[in-house]
Design a protein around this motif. Structure first.
Motif: not given
Length: 311
Positions: A254-259
């Motif tokens: 369910x990850x939305x973004x990677x920083x």
């Protein structure tokens, strides 16, 4: 005349610093200095590189950022304390300056420091250093953020490189806040890595660094960090030659973004080169302490502290 103008600017900055949480504007600053708004605007712009109004706004945002990390105040209360019209206005201004909403910033970056750490205020900071704006040239595709990011200079170095013809670098200015940090970072959609294990790796070199490293964060749709590692348990300190480092995290379905980014905390300088992001299999352990690389006991042990430790 130049010296007189410089004194005007210093008086204006002192006035602003003493009234960050009060309902003042540029008109009040000009009245305090006893010069016309037009004249002060022109002089301030020449000496500082921005208007007094912009400086006041950026200082309020910087202090609000510290409150987001070091206190549990509501975002609404922080926005009102620093004289923003409301939480929506504060959120827009904060995101424009830092690249994150206040909630993203609080949940993502407060992990860099423990809440119980005492804030150290460096009273010896010079006025000239407070408004240095020489750090705004970030490498293409990257952004600078952090706590007191204006106290860090970032850029491309073509003399100190690991491979190729250039490296990225972060350097703390002489007056850098002891608990400030600067980070060169990027953020992108997580779609291509959902359900996979991701490794961030790269070569870093440091010079008299208080604390440096790579960091990687996986965010959910509601700005909630799902996984995070900033190498603080194995931070790079002092002066080191080019060395390869890595951070490995699982990217939730369910990850939305990677920083991700390069971090310098406190003093010194760090260079980064040959940064890579790649999928790895489960044989590569995660580095946040939650991966299969750690063997877990079946039950707790030595709860009465009676077992002897072996040395």
């Amino acid at each position: 005349m130049w010296q007189e103008h410089k004194q005007w600017v210093e008086r204006a900055i002192r006035y602003i610093e003493c009234h960050l949480k009060e309902d003042i504007d540029f008109e009040d600053v000009a009245k305090h200095i006893a010069v016309s708004r037009f004249h002060l605007h022109r002089v301030f712009q020449i000496h500082v590189g921005m208007s007094a109004a912009a400086y006041l706004r950026e200082r309020r945002l910087s202090e609000a950022a510290i409150d987001l990390l070091y206190t549990d105040k509501r975002i609404l209360d922080i926005s009102m304390e620093y004289r923003f019209a409301g939480q929506d206005s504060f959120t827009r201004a904060f995101k424009q300056y830092y690249g994150f909403t206040p909630l993203q910033y609080r949940k993502g970056f407060r992990t860099f420091y423990h809440m119980e750490e005492e804030r150290i205020m460096d009273q010896s900071m010079s006025l000239e250093g407070q408004y240095d704006t020489s750090n705004r040239s970030t490498p293409a595709g990257w952004m600078l953020t952090g706590v007191h990011p204006h106290q860090y200079t970032v850029g491309v170095d073509r003399k100190i490189v690991n491979r190729g013809t250039a490296s990225g670098t972060i350097r703390a200015e002489e007056q850098a806040h002891p608990q400030g940090f600067g980070t060169l970072m990027q953020m992108f959609k997580a779609d291509a890595y959902c359900g996979k294990r991701l490794r961030l790796s790269g070569f870093l070199k440091t010079d008299k660094a208080h604390m440096a490293g790579l960091w990687l964060r996986i965010d959910g749709k509601d700005e909630e960090p799902l996984a995070f590692d900033n190498m603080m348990n194995r931070a790079i300190r002092g002066t080191t030659d080019w060395t390869s480092y890595e951070v490995v995290l699982d990217v939730a379905d369910n990850a939305h973004a990677i920083a991700f980014g390069i971090l310098l905390s406190g003093t010194g300088q760090v260079w980064a080169d040959s940064i890579r992001l790649e999928e790895v299999d489960v044989s590569v352990p995660t580095t946040d302490g939650s991966g299969e690389g750690e063997a877990l006991r079946d039950a707790p042990i030595n709860l009465d502290f009676e077992e002897s430790a072996s040395f």
